[in-house]
Each structure stands twice: as C-alpha cells, then as structure tokens.
Design an enzyme around this catalytic site. Sequence first.
Site, PDB file in Angstrom:
ATOM      1  N   PRO A  86       0.823  -1.220   0.000  1.00 36.34           N
ATOM      2  CG  PRO A  86      -0.696  -1.518   1.739  1.00 36.34           C
ATOM      3  CD  PRO A  86       0.607  -2.024   1.213  1.00 36.34           C
ATOM      4  CD  GLU A 113       0.835  -6.744  10.983  1.00 37.68           C
ATOM      5  OE1 GLU A 113       0.308  -5.678  10.605  1.00 37.68           O
ATOM      6  OE2 GLU A 113       0.213  -7.821  11.054  1.00 37.68           O
ATOM      7  NE  ARG A 151      -7.279  -6.019 -20.703  1.00 37.21           N
ATOM      8  CZ  ARG A 151      -7.274  -4.830 -21.252  1.00 37.21           C
ATOM      9  NH1 ARG A 151      -6.418  -3.921 -20.848  1.00 37.21           N
ATOM     10  NH2 ARG A 151      -8.124  -4.510 -22.195  1.00 37.21           N
ATOM     11  CG  ASP A 166     -11.273  -3.050 -22.809  1.00 37.19           C
ATOM     12  OD1 ASP A 166     -12.410  -3.068 -23.309  1.00 37.19           O
ATOM     13  OD2 ASP A 166     -10.586  -4.061 -22.622  1.00 37.19           O
TER      14      ASP A 166
HETATM   15  C1  4FM Z   1       1.688  -5.846   1.794  1.00 34.72           C
HETATM   16  C2  4FM Z   1       0.482  -7.061   3.440  1.00 34.72           C
HETATM   17  C3  4FM Z   1       2.860  -6.201   2.368  1.00 34.72           C
HETATM   18  C4  4FM Z   1       1.641  -7.414   4.024  1.00 34.72           C
HETATM   19  C5  4FM Z   1       0.483  -6.275   2.328  1.00 34.72           C
HETATM   20  C6  4FM Z   1       2.827  -6.975   3.490  1.00 34.72           C
HETATM   21  C7  4FM Z   1      -1.301  -3.999  -1.380  1.00 34.72           C
HETATM   22  C8  4FM Z   1      -1.986  -2.961  -2.023  1.00 34.72           C
HETATM   23  C9  4FM Z   1      -1.562  -4.509  -0.035  1.00 34.72           C
HETATM   24  C10 4FM Z   1      -0.814  -5.922   1.739  1.00 34.72           C
HETATM   25  N1  4FM Z   1      -0.383  -4.429  -2.215  1.00 34.72           N
HETATM   26  N2  4FM Z   1      -1.427  -2.821  -3.194  1.00 34.72           N
HETATM   27  N3  4FM Z   1      -2.965  -2.207  -1.559  1.00 34.72           N
HETATM   28  N4  4FM Z   1      -0.678  -5.403   0.424  1.00 34.72           N
HETATM   29  O1  4FM Z   1      -2.503  -4.109   0.619  1.00 34.72           O
HETATM   30  O2  4FM Z   1      -0.442  -3.711  -3.316  1.00 34.72           O
HETATM   31 CL1  4FM Z   1       4.301  -7.446   4.203  1.00 34.72          CL
END
Ligand code: 4FM
Length: 227
Positions: A86, A113, A151, A166
């Site tokens: 994220p 985490e 794609r 698209d």
């Molecule tokens: C990422 C959990 C790393 C644990 C996550 C670790 C995510 C997103 C996401 C969760 N990835 N876009 N949004 N990953 O939430 O790409 Cl260690």
Amino acid sequence: MLIDILSLFPAYFKGPFDVSIIGRAIESGLVQINLIDIRDFSQNRHKKVDDRPFGGGPGMVMAPEPVASAIRSVKKEGSHVVYLSPQGKKLDAAKCKELAKHEHLILLCGHYEGIDERVIEKEVDEEISIGDYVLTNGCAAAIVLVDATLRFVEGVIGHPEAAMKDSFEETGLFDAPHFTRPVMFEGMEVPEVLRQGDHQKIEKWRKAQAREKTVRVRPELVKGESL
Ligand code: 4FM
C-alpha cells in the site's frame, strides 16, 4: 515475458493463472510464470521467515535474509523487481504499459505486517500499490498487476483493437456501455442508435456516454483533460 512471483503461498496463484486469457498466454508460451516459495530460502531449522519488530508493535516482520536470497535466486541482468504494498505508487494503465516492456518481472508479495525495509532499499526497483486499502498479503495485488500488465503484451489479447477501446486506453476515460441480444430485457430496450447501423452516430453516442459516466462517477479523471 518471464514473471517470477515470490511469496509464502505459491498455491494462491494456481486458480487465476490456469484459466482464461492468462492461462492461454502461458499455454502458448507467450509468458512464463514461476511461483517461488520464500520459505524455501529460510536458513532456519524450522523454516521460520518472520520475527518480532524492532521498536515494538503488533504482528511480525518478514526477515531480510530469506527475502533477499529468494530475489537473488532469480535476479539477472534486465530484471525489474516490484514490491506490492500500500506504500507504493498507484497502479494505472500507463504503469501497466510500462511494466509490459520488461522481459523479466520479479514480483515480491509481502506477508505479516511488512518486509524488513533494508531488503526493499537494496533489492527492489519499484514499490507499487493496486489501491488505497490494505490486503492481508500481497498475493491478490500481484494477480491484479499480472493480469492488467499482460493485456499490453503483444499476442495475449485476441483482438488488440478491443483492448485499446477498453476504459482509459485511448481517452483516459471509462469505456462506453455494451449491449447484446435480446433487444428487450425485462422491459429495458437496447438504445435505438446502436441498432441502426450509422457508425458515425454510434461512435458519437459512445463517446458521449463514456464521458457522461466518467464525469458523474470519477470527475477527477476529466479535470485537466486536454479535449
Ligand atoms: C503488503 C500485506 C505487504 C503485508 C500487504 C505486506 C497492497 C496494495 C496490499 C498488503 N499491495 N497494493 N494495496 N498489500 O494491501 O499492493 Cl508485508
């Protein structure tokens, strides 16, 4: 194209990559996807890959050594390493197009985490997010990235013109609505203009529909547009 996916749950990817368009792309040899289990790179007697966070706090952190070893086991000249999290830059069509140009992608899926920041700094080229929400792990994000990126790999989509039509591709706006038979479904009729064969008129109608819905649902996509 070669894609190596590093995670703790390689089995997670079995269904999605075995069917439909991605399945066909793999079968035809256009793309090869390898699933690598980071746990195989644990030096630990119990195959442990996580540890408690320095500084305290809840949950566990993926230790740097097995993650670094897993990446290095597949990295070669020309590899592009992506960490799904994220905290990354938001994925969009332009980014997918860019990723599709690499001949080798290494996708790192986190669990717990987080991953020890030093591996990210040392081995990762780019951190990418699929959206502003938190998943339980990065596997689902990797599936989204692979699907949306493939794609843009030549030969993966049967009708390249369809891919370009698209959403987002030509105009940066939504796609127009689609209809097929029957003409009447539960009291709702297919728009007249689509049934009359005036292709100029149809094109105009589709553009207007796409624009109207984009403005209504995602006004930020239209603002600053150069039309
Ligand atoms: C990422 C959990 C790393 C644990 C996550 C670790 C995510 C997103 C996401 C969760 N990835 N876009 N949004 N990953 O939430 O790409 Cl260690």
